[in-house]
Motif scaffolding. Structure first.
Motif, mmCIF file in Angstrom:
data_model
loop_
_atom_site.group_PDB
_atom_site.id
_atom_site.type_symbol
_atom_site.label_atom_id
_atom_site.label_comp_id
_atom_site.label_asym_id
_atom_site.label_seq_id
_atom_site.Cartn_x
_atom_site.Cartn_y
_atom_site.Cartn_z
ATOM 1 N N ARG A 104 43.563 17.528 -10.565
ATOM 2 C CA ARG A 104 43.598 16.091 -10.312
ATOM 3 C C ARG A 104 42.981 15.898 -8.925
ATOM 4 N NH1 ARG A 104 47.089 12.561 -12.601
ATOM 5 N NH2 ARG A 104 48.337 14.306 -13.349
ATOM 6 N N PHE A 105 42.010 14.991 -8.817
ATOM 7 C CA PHE A 105 41.323 14.748 -7.554
ATOM 8 C C PHE A 105 41.761 13.415 -6.948
ATOM 9 C CE2 PHE A 105 38.359 17.512 -9.869
ATOM 10 C CZ PHE A 105 38.159 18.497 -8.926
ATOM 11 N N PHE A 106 41.626 13.326 -5.615
ATOM 12 C CA PHE A 106 41.977 12.114 -4.889
ATOM 13 C C PHE A 106 40.885 11.766 -3.882
ATOM 14 C CE2 PHE A 106 46.065 13.656 -6.338
ATOM 15 C CZ PHE A 106 46.706 12.491 -6.742
ATOM 16 N N HIS A 107 40.750 10.465 -3.602
ATOM 17 C CA HIS A 107 39.848 9.963 -2.564
ATOM 18 C C HIS A 107 40.556 9.819 -1.220
ATOM 19 C CE1 HIS A 107 36.272 9.059 -4.883
ATOM 20 N NE2 HIS A 107 36.970 8.374 -5.765
ATOM 21 N N ASP A 108 41.852 10.087 -1.164
ATOM 22 C CA ASP A 108 42.624 9.882 0.061
ATOM 23 C C ASP A 108 42.119 10.771 1.198
ATOM 24 O OD1 ASP A 108 45.497 8.399 -0.718
ATOM 25 O OD2 ASP A 108 44.436 9.347 -2.369
ATOM 26 N N ALA A 109 42.361 10.322 2.418
ATOM 27 C CA ALA A 109 42.046 11.133 3.599
ATOM 28 C C ALA A 109 43.183 12.125 3.832
ATOM 29 C CB ALA A 109 41.888 10.235 4.819
ATOM 30 N N PRO A 110 42.866 13.342 4.253
ATOM 31 C CA PRO A 110 43.913 14.332 4.546
ATOM 32 C C PRO A 110 44.782 13.884 5.719
ATOM 33 C CG PRO A 110 41.718 15.333 4.560
ATOM 34 C CD PRO A 110 41.523 13.862 4.461
ATOM 35 N N ASP A 111 46.024 14.333 5.714
ATOM 36 C CA ASP A 111 46.927 14.114 6.848
ATOM 37 C C ASP A 111 46.682 15.129 7.952
ATOM 38 O OD1 ASP A 111 48.207 11.954 5.767
ATOM 39 O OD2 ASP A 111 50.138 12.951 5.501
ATOM 40 N N MET A 112 46.238 16.323 7.554
ATOM 41 C CA MET A 112 46.068 17.385 8.547
ATOM 42 C C MET A 112 45.091 18.433 8.042
ATOM 43 S SD MET A 112 49.458 19.773 8.011
ATOM 44 C CE MET A 112 48.734 21.165 8.825
ATOM 45 N N PHE A 113 44.683 19.295 8.968
ATOM 46 C CA PHE A 113 43.857 20.456 8.655
ATOM 47 C C PHE A 113 44.575 21.677 9.220
ATOM 48 C CE2 PHE A 113 40.982 16.911 8.584
ATOM 49 C CZ PHE A 113 40.103 17.211 7.558
ATOM 50 N N PHE A 114 44.468 22.802 8.513
ATOM 51 C CA PHE A 114 45.008 24.064 9.020
ATOM 52 C C PHE A 114 44.016 25.175 8.713
ATOM 53 C CE2 PHE A 114 46.735 23.819 4.710
ATOM 54 C CZ PHE A 114 46.556 25.107 4.215
ATOM 55 N N GLN A 115 44.172 26.267 9.412
ATOM 56 C CA GLN A 115 43.215 27.364 9.285
ATOM 57 C C GLN A 115 43.925 28.649 8.882
ATOM 58 O OE1 GLN A 115 40.975 29.163 12.772
ATOM 59 N NE2 GLN A 115 39.460 27.760 11.907
ATOM 60 N N LEU A 116 43.292 29.373 7.961
ATOM 61 C CA LEU A 116 43.753 30.713 7.597
ATOM 62 C C LEU A 116 42.799 31.736 8.192
ATOM 63 C CD1 LEU A 116 44.710 30.546 3.794
ATOM 64 C CD2 LEU A 116 46.210 30.364 5.788
ATOM 65 N N GLN A 117 43.375 32.709 8.873
ATOM 66 C CA GLN A 117 42.608 33.849 9.351
ATOM 67 C C GLN A 117 42.602 34.908 8.244
ATOM 68 O OE1 GLN A 117 41.073 33.694 12.337
ATOM 69 N NE2 GLN A 117 41.962 31.671 12.642
ATOM 70 N N GLU A 118 41.777 35.920 8.402
ATOM 71 C CA GLU A 118 41.748 36.994 7.415
ATOM 72 C C GLU A 118 43.133 37.612 7.268
ATOM 73 O OE1 GLU A 118 38.534 39.635 8.499
ATOM 74 O OE2 GLU A 118 37.107 37.971 8.476
ATOM 75 N N LYS A 119 43.506 37.900 6.018
ATOM 76 C CA LYS A 119 44.796 38.491 5.643
ATOM 77 C C LYS A 119 45.963 37.518 5.814
ATOM 78 C CE LYS A 119 43.313 43.211 6.297
ATOM 79 N NZ LYS A 119 43.553 44.497 6.904
ATOM 80 N N GLN A 120 45.655 36.243 5.858
ATOM 81 C CA GLN A 120 46.699 35.226 5.807
ATOM 82 C C GLN A 120 46.576 34.501 4.466
ATOM 83 O OE1 GLN A 120 45.957 32.866 9.371
ATOM 84 N NE2 GLN A 120 47.715 33.830 10.344
ATOM 85 N N PHE A 121 47.670 33.870 4.051
ATOM 86 C CA PHE A 121 47.650 33.161 2.777
ATOM 87 C C PHE A 121 48.385 31.833 2.894
ATOM 88 C CE2 PHE A 121 51.507 35.710 2.666
ATOM 89 C CZ PHE A 121 52.452 34.861 2.114
ATOM 90 N N ALA A 122 48.063 30.960 1.953
ATOM 91 C CA ALA A 122 48.759 29.683 1.802
ATOM 92 C C ALA A 122 49.257 29.608 0.369
ATOM 93 C CB ALA A 122 47.827 28.519 2.094
#
Length: 148
Positions: A104-122
């Motif tokens: 399901r897709f949305f046109h909304d703007a994100p609330d935040m951005f986060f970054q994953l480094q190598e060997k990290q997961f979400a």
């Protein structure tokens, strides 16, 4: 939910296939996995993605969530930035839900951005609207689709 692979055992109890997904990670050289989508076991699929990072603006065109799957997204070559917003705050759908693709897709703007480094997961649940592959250079990641 964001963490490092060395803490993965903490998440085994969230779903029976989480342990299977992280066992797969421990038994394979992630940098050598070929691109594509593969079934690991019933209710658990892996997608290996490599490609040029995109801008925030380009990535959020694919601001998405899922109804039937939990994503475990692991950075193999990064860093990779993600856009995020809770689904309950998204009010501008971008088309209809695709049952076949579970997206399901949305046109909304994100609330935040986060970054994953190598060997990290979400771990991204159906309540997590997200867009990924934001970054510079070639990014590589694996996404486990864990059927709910």
């Amino acid at each position: 939910m964001i963490d490092s692979l060395h803490n993965a055992t903490k998440y085994y109890s969230l779903h029976p296939n989480f342990k299977k997904a992280f066992d797969y990670v421990n038994q394979n050289d992630l940098s050598q996995l070929e691109e594509g989508a593969f079934d690991i076991t019933e209710g658990l699929k892996i997608i290996v993605i490599a490609g040029e990072g995109t801008t925030r603006e380009e990535s959020i065109k694919g601001f998405e969530c899922h109804d039937k799957n939990i994503d475990i997204q692991i950075s193999v070559k990064g860093p990779e930035t993600y856009a995020w917003k809770p689904r309950e705050k998204c009010t501008h759908p971008n088309g209809e839900y695709s049952d076949e693709k579970d997206v399901r897709f949305f046109h909304d703007a994100p609330d935040m951005f986060f970054q994953l480094q190598e060997k990290q997961f979400a771990i991204l649940f159906p309540e997590d609207v997200h867009a990924a592959m934001i970054g510079e250079g070639v990014l590589k990641k694996i996404v486990f689709k864990v059927k709910i």
